[in-house]
Design an enzyme around this catalytic site. Sequence first.
Site, PDB file in Angstrom:
ATOM      1  N   ASP A 125     -64.422 -37.782 124.545  1.00 43.35           N
ATOM      2  CA  ASP A 125     -64.576 -36.465 125.159  1.00 43.35           C
ATOM      3  C   ASP A 125     -65.192 -36.658 126.536  1.00 43.35           C
ATOM      4  O   ASP A 125     -65.208 -37.760 127.062  1.00 43.35           O
ATOM      5  CB  ASP A 125     -65.356 -35.511 124.255  1.00 43.35           C
ATOM      6  N   LYS A 147     -64.602 -31.344 124.428  1.00 40.80           N
ATOM      7  CA  LYS A 147     -64.928 -29.940 124.303  1.00 40.80           C
ATOM      8  C   LYS A 147     -65.651 -29.524 125.570  1.00 40.80           C
ATOM      9  O   LYS A 147     -66.742 -30.006 125.823  1.00 40.80           O
ATOM     10  CB  LYS A 147     -65.877 -29.716 123.132  1.00 40.80           C
ATOM     11  N   MET A 258     -78.542 -29.802 125.965  1.00 47.07           N
ATOM     12  CA  MET A 258     -77.674 -28.643 125.717  1.00 47.07           C
ATOM     13  C   MET A 258     -78.442 -27.341 125.958  1.00 47.07           C
ATOM     14  O   MET A 258     -78.238 -26.356 125.256  1.00 47.07           O
ATOM     15  CB  MET A 258     -77.135 -28.657 124.270  1.00 47.07           C
TER      16      MET A 258
HETATM   17  N1  SAH Z   1     -75.571 -38.130 121.945  1.00 48.13           N
HETATM   18  C1  SAH Z   1     -75.906 -37.669 123.273  1.00 48.13           C
HETATM   19  C2  SAH Z   1     -76.242 -36.203 123.315  1.00 48.13           C
HETATM   20  C3  SAH Z   1     -75.099 -35.316 122.891  1.00 48.13           C
HETATM   21  S1  SAH Z   1     -75.454 -33.609 123.109  1.00 48.13           S
HETATM   22  C4  SAH Z   1     -77.028 -38.543 123.829  1.00 48.13           C
HETATM   23  O1  SAH Z   1     -77.666 -39.293 123.085  1.00 48.13           O
HETATM   24  O2  SAH Z   1     -77.225 -38.503 125.031  1.00 48.13           O
HETATM   25  C5  SAH Z   1     -74.796 -33.326 124.702  1.00 48.13           C
HETATM   26  C6  SAH Z   1     -75.906 -33.105 125.705  1.00 48.13           C
HETATM   27  O3  SAH Z   1     -76.458 -34.336 126.119  1.00 48.13           O
HETATM   28  C7  SAH Z   1     -75.465 -32.447 126.987  1.00 48.13           C
HETATM   29  O4  SAH Z   1     -75.322 -31.064 126.865  1.00 48.13           O
HETATM   30  C8  SAH Z   1     -76.640 -32.794 127.883  1.00 48.13           C
HETATM   31  O5  SAH Z   1     -77.761 -32.013 127.572  1.00 48.13           O
HETATM   32  C9  SAH Z   1     -76.929 -34.210 127.431  1.00 48.13           C
HETATM   33  N2  SAH Z   1     -76.261 -35.229 128.279  1.00 48.13           N
HETATM   34  C10 SAH Z   1     -75.460 -36.203 127.853  1.00 48.13           C
HETATM   35  N3  SAH Z   1     -75.075 -36.994 128.889  1.00 48.13           N
HETATM   36  C11 SAH Z   1     -75.682 -36.486 129.977  1.00 48.13           C
HETATM   37  C12 SAH Z   1     -75.712 -36.856 131.359  1.00 48.13           C
HETATM   38  N4  SAH Z   1     -75.041 -37.918 131.820  1.00 48.13           N
HETATM   39  N5  SAH Z   1     -76.457 -36.109 132.210  1.00 48.13           N
HETATM   40  C13 SAH Z   1     -77.153 -35.052 131.776  1.00 48.13           C
HETATM   41  N6  SAH Z   1     -77.157 -34.655 130.488  1.00 48.13           N
HETATM   42  C14 SAH Z   1     -76.446 -35.369 129.598  1.00 48.13           C
END
Ligand code: SAH
Length: 341
Positions: A125, A147, A258
């Site tokens: 995704d 998504k 999020m």
């Molecule tokens: N498994 C992921 C999180 C998934 S939930 C992790 O461990 O990072 C998805 C959320 O992660 C996004 O809405 C945002 O809040 C955050 N996120 C993931 N990658 C990001 C990035 N490169 N920059 C800023 N926020 C990020």
Amino acid sequence: MMFAGNLQLNGHHVLIAGEPRAARRAVARYRAAGAHVSEAHDPGTAERQLNAAHLIRLVVAVDDGNAGWAVLEKLAASQAILISHEPAAPGEGSVTLLGGGPGSSDLLTERGVAALTAADVVFYDRLGPSHDLARLAPGAALVDVGKAPGHHKVPQARITELMIESARAGNNVVRLKGGDPYVFGRGSEELADCRAAGIQATVIPGISSAISVPGAVGIPVTARGISKGFTVLSGHDPFTEQELGHMAGFGGTLVVLMGVATLEQTTAGLLRHGLDAGTPAAIIERGCTDTQRSTRATLGTLAEAARSARCSNPAVIVIGGVAALGDRDLELQSLIPAVAR
Ligand code: SAH
């Protein structure tokens, strides 16, 4: 990759010798590298092809357990054709839940890179290093199940179904996720579903955005004398009063993922529950990518600052003393209104 030496394969003729299932991964990979691939599924055919086709520069001998392939060694040697040996692709399919890190492909683990190299199918995704997949997973079919917020391109249950179907067909399936699969990544659900379906499933950890994205602008989630702990929360749904009370009283760093859509409710709730309006706060969008941007404020001004700067997902919100630290000179501050910096 298991290409012989540094051979330039583009446009060259390569014979892949091996039983079709065992050879399928090598076939996909050499095709992806631009080679003209012909296949020989038994030693007799291989011998005829080698004798007839003078353009073949490389024979890839797949170790499918057939002793008859030994004949290739001599043949290749007598015609000065290179020979490279490869393990057979496993007959059983599998699912790997891969933590892709925050976005830049060089933040993948070595184990993650190896999983992508060996993948037959990658479901991805928009988070994680999805832009670089053609290079990282040259032999794989790439399926976008992404998504956009509010737009479920492929529903979660369908993603799991697709992964299981594909693994049942014998494929090495990689589910590439942003960050770490176990941080709001549905990792545990997908793992349990795969295992319940009798599919071998493993998880490869990734660098979570919760720590690395604040870090990308120099904000440490803990710092001696400032914060002795951090809590990572999902802001997908508004926090309850009880949660806001605990968050306001926590005393360490709050890291909200999020949380852009609910930011106003979150900051108002924390203020209502007594967290100081002057508490440093920051929002970092698209961290660790080349469009990274951070907005610094205080708890009292963060919602307004994010609105003026039109902050959007994906973003990590940091609230706590540590949010005042970091390399502000390196950040794009020009879009930020006159809030406490
Ligand atoms: N498994 C992921 C999180 C998934 S939930 C992790 O461990 O990072 C998805 C959320 O992660 C996004 O809405 C945002 O809040 C955050 N996120 C993931 N990658 C990001 C990035 N490169 N920059 C800023 N926020 C990020």
